[in-house]
Scaffold this active site. Structure first.
Site, PDB file in Angstrom:
ATOM      1  N   HIS A 166      46.126  46.676  38.605  1.00 41.67           N
ATOM      2  CA  HIS A 166      46.103  46.103  37.584  1.00 41.67           C
ATOM      3  C   HIS A 166      47.563  45.942  36.954  1.00 41.67           C
ATOM      4  CE1 HIS A 166      45.507  45.787  33.089  1.00 41.67           C
ATOM      5  NE2 HIS A 166      46.549  46.789  33.172  1.00 41.67           N
ATOM      6  N   ARG A 181      52.849  40.631  37.227  1.00 39.86           N
ATOM      7  CA  ARG A 181      52.058  39.500  37.636  1.00 39.86           C
ATOM      8  C   ARG A 181      51.956  38.820  38.622  1.00 39.86           C
ATOM      9  NH1 ARG A 181      47.191  40.701  34.545  1.00 39.86           N
ATOM     10  NH2 ARG A 181      46.773  38.661  34.418  1.00 39.86           N
ATOM     11  N   PHE A 232      30.652  41.484  33.604  1.00 38.32           N
ATOM     12  CA  PHE A 232      30.929  42.173  34.661  1.00 38.32           C
ATOM     13  C   PHE A 232      31.528  43.759  34.046  1.00 38.32           C
ATOM     14  CE2 PHE A 232      34.870  39.330  33.906  1.00 38.32           C
ATOM     15  CZ  PHE A 232      35.671  40.459  33.590  1.00 38.32           C
ATOM     16  N   ARG A 252      47.547  40.894  45.766  1.00 42.73           N
ATOM     17  CA  ARG A 252      46.035  40.854  45.812  1.00 42.73           C
ATOM     18  C   ARG A 252      45.632  39.911  47.049  1.00 42.73           C
ATOM     19  NH1 ARG A 252      45.258  40.125  39.657  1.00 42.73           N
ATOM     20  NH2 ARG A 252      44.542  42.270  39.076  1.00 42.73           N
ATOM     21  N   ASN A 273      40.130  44.374  43.307  1.00 42.41           N
ATOM     22  CA  ASN A 273      41.212  43.633  43.566  1.00 42.41           C
ATOM     23  C   ASN A 273      42.652  44.574  43.474  1.00 42.41           C
ATOM     24  OD1 ASN A 273      41.520  44.180  40.676  1.00 42.41           O
ATOM     25  ND2 ASN A 273      41.372  41.707  40.394  1.00 42.41           N
TER      26      ASN A 273
HETATM   27  P1  ATP Z   1      43.706  43.297  35.292  1.00 47.05           P
HETATM   28  O1  ATP Z   1      43.315  43.414  33.965  1.00 47.05           O
HETATM   29  O2  ATP Z   1      42.819  44.278  36.185  1.00 47.05           O
HETATM   30  O3  ATP Z   1      44.991  43.462  35.659  1.00 47.05           O
HETATM   31  P2  ATP Z   1      43.446  40.638  35.527  1.00 47.05           P
HETATM   32  O4  ATP Z   1      44.182  40.532  34.214  1.00 47.05           O
HETATM   33  O5  ATP Z   1      43.955  39.773  36.537  1.00 47.05           O
HETATM   34  O6  ATP Z   1      43.289  42.047  36.119  1.00 47.05           O
HETATM   35  P3  ATP Z   1      41.044  40.214  33.951  1.00 47.05           P
HETATM   36  O7  ATP Z   1      40.465  39.139  33.314  1.00 47.05           O
HETATM   37  O8  ATP Z   1      41.780  41.042  32.807  1.00 47.05           O
HETATM   38  O9  ATP Z   1      41.962  40.241  35.179  1.00 47.05           O
HETATM   39  O10 ATP Z   1      39.805  41.157  34.376  1.00 47.05           O
HETATM   40  C1  ATP Z   1      40.040  42.629  34.473  1.00 47.05           C
HETATM   41  C2  ATP Z   1      39.460  43.131  35.975  1.00 47.05           C
HETATM   42  O11 ATP Z   1      38.069  42.764  35.638  1.00 47.05           O
HETATM   43  C3  ATP Z   1      39.957  42.411  37.161  1.00 47.05           C
HETATM   44  O12 ATP Z   1      41.213  42.654  37.644  1.00 47.05           O
HETATM   45  C4  ATP Z   1      38.804  42.537  38.011  1.00 47.05           C
HETATM   46  O13 ATP Z   1      38.801  43.809  38.707  1.00 47.05           O
HETATM   47  C5  ATP Z   1      37.590  42.515  36.937  1.00 47.05           C
HETATM   48  N1  ATP Z   1      37.091  41.142  36.900  1.00 47.05           N
HETATM   49  C6  ATP Z   1      37.445  39.922  36.331  1.00 47.05           C
HETATM   50  N2  ATP Z   1      36.614  39.051  36.525  1.00 47.05           N
HETATM   51  C7  ATP Z   1      35.652  39.545  37.227  1.00 47.05           C
HETATM   52  C8  ATP Z   1      34.242  38.871  37.761  1.00 47.05           C
HETATM   53  N3  ATP Z   1      34.204  37.490  37.584  1.00 47.05           N
HETATM   54  N4  ATP Z   1      33.579  39.630  38.340  1.00 47.05           N
HETATM   55  C9  ATP Z   1      33.682  40.831  38.551  1.00 47.05           C
HETATM   56  N5  ATP Z   1      34.842  41.689  38.413  1.00 47.05           N
HETATM   57  C10 ATP Z   1      35.992  40.791  37.508  1.00 47.05           C
HETATM   58 MG    MG Z   2      43.683  41.888  32.537  1.00 44.71          MG
END
Ligand code: ATP
Ligand code: MG
Length: 140
Positions: free
Chosen positions: A117, A87, A59, A104, A114
């Site tokens: 961050h 978080r 992604f 969220r 979402n």
């Molecule tokens: P962030 O880092 O934005 O705080 P997070 O830690 O909850 O969010 P991560 O796994 O770090 O999630 O992913 C970073 C960002 O990538 C997510 O917030 C979302 O915007 C996007 N993302 C994550 N998983 C997916 C997916 N399966 N499909 C599309 N976008 C995704």
């Molecule tokens: Mg993250």
């Protein structure tokens, strides 16, 4: 518990819907203080650099395109246990799985759009804060 700092970003889906104030209210009511805040338009190179840890994920290109689709608000939050507390306030990455009352669950449009961050560790918080802010910008 220690007073910590964490980096928060209000993402383009949030700024587009004028949710800056509503989301900031959640932080402030939970005891997190906003020590620095700026609204910016990220370039593609900046978004790629910020999310470099995800560059192998399927992604990644969509995520970068989304993060530059409009302005974001980068902010430094401070408070007791701020990294984990933020978080918790944010809720799960996928809004369908996010606990009721989390940012969220209340505001996110999709797993990608979402709304927020938040840094996921104290060490990442330090690096992410310095990505956006100089120490002189952060007023405690
Ligand atoms: P962030 O880092 O934005 O705080 P997070 O830690 O909850 O969010 P991560 O796994 O770090 O999630 O992913 C970073 C960002 O990538 C997510 O917030 C979302 O915007 C996007 N993302 C994550 N998983 C997916 C997916 N399966 N499909 C599309 N976008 C995704
Ligand atoms: Mg993250």
């Amino acid at each position: 518990m220690a007073i910590e700092r964490t980096l928060s970003i209000l993402k383009p889906d949030a700024t587009r819907r004028n949710l800056t104030g509503s989301i900031n209210k959640v932080f402030e009511e939970a005891g997190l203080s906003i020590l620095a805040q700026k609204r910016i338009q990220l370039t593609r190179a900046e978004a790629e650099a910020f999310y470099a840890v995800h560059k192998e994920r399927g992604f990644f290109n969509d995520l970068v395109g989304y993060m530059i689709s409009g302005p974001v608000v980068a902010q430094v939050l401070s408070g007791e246990n701020a990294v984990a507390k933020n978080r918790e306030l944010m809720g799960a990455t996928d809004p369908k799985k996010a606990t009721e009352g989390t940012i969220r669950a209340m505001f996110a449009e999709s797993i990608e759009a979402n709304s927020v961050h938040g840094s996921d560790s104290a060490e990442n918080a330090k690096n992410e804060i310095s990505f956006f802010f100089a120490e002189i910008d952060i007023v405690g």
